[in-house]
Design a protein around this motif. Structure first.
Motif, mmCIF file in Angstrom:
data_model
loop_
_atom_site.group_PDB
_atom_site.id
_atom_site.type_symbol
_atom_site.label_atom_id
_atom_site.label_comp_id
_atom_site.label_asym_id
_atom_site.label_seq_id
_atom_site.Cartn_x
_atom_site.Cartn_y
_atom_site.Cartn_z
ATOM 1 N N LYS A 1 0.822 -1.199 0.000
ATOM 2 C CA LYS A 1 0.000 0.000 0.000
ATOM 3 C C LYS A 1 0.861 1.257 0.000
ATOM 4 C CE LYS A 1 -4.234 1.522 0.335
ATOM 5 N NZ LYS A 1 -5.190 1.248 -0.728
ATOM 6 N N VAL A 2 1.870 1.280 0.876
ATOM 7 C CA VAL A 2 2.720 2.462 0.989
ATOM 8 C C VAL A 2 3.547 2.681 -0.276
ATOM 9 C CG1 VAL A 2 4.692 3.411 2.247
ATOM 10 C CG2 VAL A 2 2.804 2.398 3.509
ATOM 11 N N SER A 3 4.075 1.587 -0.848
ATOM 12 C CA SER A 3 4.937 1.721 -2.031
ATOM 13 C C SER A 3 4.144 1.928 -3.311
ATOM 14 C CB SER A 3 5.821 0.480 -2.188
ATOM 15 O OG SER A 3 5.046 -0.653 -2.571
ATOM 16 N N GLY A 4 2.902 1.462 -3.323
ATOM 17 C CA GLY A 4 2.113 1.546 -4.543
ATOM 18 C C GLY A 4 2.387 0.425 -5.517
ATOM 19 N N PHE A 5 3.177 -0.558 -5.113
ATOM 20 C CA PHE A 5 3.516 -1.697 -5.971
ATOM 21 C C PHE A 5 2.993 -2.986 -5.374
ATOM 22 C CE2 PHE A 5 7.173 1.209 -6.751
ATOM 23 C CZ PHE A 5 6.927 1.467 -8.088
ATOM 24 N N ARG A 6 2.309 -3.786 -6.193
ATOM 25 C CA ARG A 6 1.882 -5.103 -5.732
ATOM 26 C C ARG A 6 3.093 -6.021 -5.658
ATOM 27 N NH1 ARG A 6 0.710 -10.004 -6.765
ATOM 28 N NH2 ARG A 6 -1.151 -11.054 -6.066
ATOM 29 N N ALA A 7 3.941 -5.922 -6.654
ATOM 30 C CA ALA A 7 5.192 -6.673 -6.690
ATOM 31 C C ALA A 7 6.262 -5.712 -7.198
ATOM 32 C CB ALA A 7 5.079 -7.873 -7.613
ATOM 33 N N PRO A 8 7.410 -5.685 -6.545
ATOM 34 C CA PRO A 8 8.449 -4.733 -6.949
ATOM 35 C C PRO A 8 9.178 -5.170 -8.212
ATOM 36 C CG PRO A 8 9.273 -6.126 -5.214
ATOM 37 C CD PRO A 8 7.825 -6.497 -5.406
ATOM 38 N N ALA A 9 9.701 -4.201 -8.924
ATOM 39 C CA ALA A 9 10.588 -4.491 -10.054
ATOM 40 C C ALA A 9 11.873 -5.100 -9.496
ATOM 41 C CB ALA A 9 10.893 -3.205 -10.814
ATOM 42 N N ALA A 10 12.609 -5.761 -10.326
ATOM 43 C CA ALA A 10 13.834 -6.435 -9.895
ATOM 44 C C ALA A 10 14.777 -5.487 -9.155
ATOM 45 C CB ALA A 10 14.544 -7.066 -11.093
ATOM 46 N N HIS A 11 14.889 -4.256 -9.627
ATOM 47 C CA HIS A 11 15.829 -3.320 -8.999
ATOM 48 C C HIS A 11 15.324 -2.798 -7.645
ATOM 49 C CE1 HIS A 11 13.183 -0.763 -11.453
ATOM 50 N NE2 HIS A 11 13.390 0.166 -10.535
ATOM 51 N N ASN A 12 14.055 -3.049 -7.317
ATOM 52 C CA ASN A 12 13.500 -2.633 -6.017
ATOM 53 C C ASN A 12 13.221 -3.812 -5.079
ATOM 54 O OD1 ASN A 12 13.410 0.142 -6.484
ATOM 55 N ND2 ASN A 12 11.478 -0.027 -7.589
ATOM 56 N N ARG A 13 13.445 -5.010 -5.544
ATOM 57 C CA ARG A 13 13.065 -6.200 -4.772
ATOM 58 C C ARG A 13 13.746 -6.253 -3.406
ATOM 59 N NH1 ARG A 13 13.081 -10.006 -8.597
ATOM 60 N NH2 ARG A 13 10.898 -9.554 -8.887
ATOM 61 N N GLU A 14 15.032 -5.960 -3.344
ATOM 62 C CA GLU A 14 15.767 -6.059 -2.080
ATOM 63 C C GLU A 14 15.221 -5.087 -1.034
ATOM 64 O OE1 GLU A 14 20.227 -5.380 -0.268
ATOM 65 O OE2 GLU A 14 20.034 -5.878 -2.390
ATOM 66 N N VAL A 15 15.012 -3.837 -1.425
ATOM 67 C CA VAL A 15 14.516 -2.845 -0.474
ATOM 68 C C VAL A 15 13.065 -3.151 -0.076
ATOM 69 C CG1 VAL A 15 13.751 -1.103 -2.157
ATOM 70 C CG2 VAL A 15 14.529 -0.394 0.095
ATOM 71 N N PHE A 16 12.284 -3.665 -1.010
ATOM 72 C CA PHE A 16 10.897 -4.045 -0.743
ATOM 73 C C PHE A 16 10.861 -5.174 0.292
ATOM 74 C CE2 PHE A 16 6.883 -6.194 -1.657
ATOM 75 C CZ PHE A 16 6.003 -5.160 -1.956
ATOM 76 N N GLU A 17 11.636 -6.224 0.078
ATOM 77 C CA GLU A 17 11.674 -7.362 1.012
ATOM 78 C C GLU A 17 12.211 -6.942 2.380
ATOM 79 O OE1 GLU A 17 10.380 -10.389 0.843
ATOM 80 O OE2 GLU A 17 9.545 -9.795 -1.094
ATOM 81 N N ARG A 18 13.200 -6.077 2.390
ATOM 82 C CA ARG A 18 13.745 -5.587 3.660
ATOM 83 C C ARG A 18 12.667 -4.822 4.432
ATOM 84 N NH1 ARG A 18 18.467 -3.611 2.140
ATOM 85 N NH2 ARG A 18 17.657 -1.563 1.610
ATOM 86 N N ALA A 19 11.887 -4.026 3.719
ATOM 87 C CA ALA A 19 10.799 -3.279 4.361
ATOM 88 C C ALA A 19 9.759 -4.239 4.942
ATOM 89 C CB ALA A 19 10.149 -2.328 3.364
ATOM 90 N N VAL A 20 9.414 -5.289 4.212
ATOM 91 C CA VAL A 20 8.459 -6.277 4.722
ATOM 92 C C VAL A 20 9.015 -6.930 5.987
ATOM 93 C CG1 VAL A 20 7.269 -8.463 4.254
ATOM 94 C CG2 VAL A 20 7.388 -6.704 2.468
ATOM 95 N N ASP A 21 10.293 -7.286 5.974
ATOM 96 C CA ASP A 21 10.925 -7.901 7.158
ATOM 97 C C ASP A 21 10.882 -6.952 8.356
ATOM 98 O OD1 ASP A 21 11.528 -10.151 5.637
ATOM 99 O OD2 ASP A 21 13.626 -9.569 5.318
ATOM 100 N N GLU A 22 11.194 -5.683 8.129
ATOM 101 C CA GLU A 22 11.232 -4.709 9.221
ATOM 102 C C GLU A 22 9.836 -4.427 9.773
ATOM 103 O OE1 GLU A 22 13.397 -1.397 7.610
ATOM 104 O OE2 GLU A 22 15.295 -2.486 7.664
ATOM 105 N N VAL A 23 8.841 -4.340 8.900
ATOM 106 C CA VAL A 23 7.470 -4.117 9.367
ATOM 107 C C VAL A 23 6.968 -5.360 10.109
ATOM 108 C CG1 VAL A 23 5.078 -3.695 8.626
ATOM 109 C CG2 VAL A 23 6.955 -2.394 7.604
ATOM 110 N N THR A 24 7.342 -6.531 9.639
ATOM 111 C CA THR A 24 6.969 -7.772 10.332
ATOM 112 C C THR A 24 7.528 -7.767 11.750
ATOM 113 O OG1 THR A 24 6.892 -9.038 8.269
ATOM 114 C CG2 THR A 24 7.187 -10.304 10.301
#
Length: 86
Positions: A32-55
């Protein structure tokens, strides 16, 4: 784009939230915050890190909450203090 994030604490949830429940809520939040359902390859690492931190933040929040009249941080029934008999 994103389903509603459900409340993860008792008494709304009959039992403690599972790791899967917490991670799903974190994923929905990051989407919701990023506006992406699935991140592009170049954003995948930061997206997954954000999910881990929010978890992790969500787990800490749920572990620390004290719910009056429900289940507290240690999973024990809690209740409001009794009024003084004076």
């Amino acid at each position: 784009m994103c389903r509603s994030i459900k409340t993860l604490r008792p008494p709304v949830l009959p039992e403690e939230a599972t790791e899967e429940d917490i991670r799903a809520a974190a994923l929905q939040f990051v989407r919701k915050v990023s506006g992406f359902r699935a991140p592009a390859a170049h954003n995948r690492e930061v997206f997954e890190r954000a999910v881990d931190e929010v978890t992790e933040a969500t787990r800490k929040l749920l572990d620390g909450l004290e719910v009056r009249g429900g289940r507290g941080a240690a999973g024990k029934a809690t209740q409001a203090p009794a009024p003084d008999a004076a």
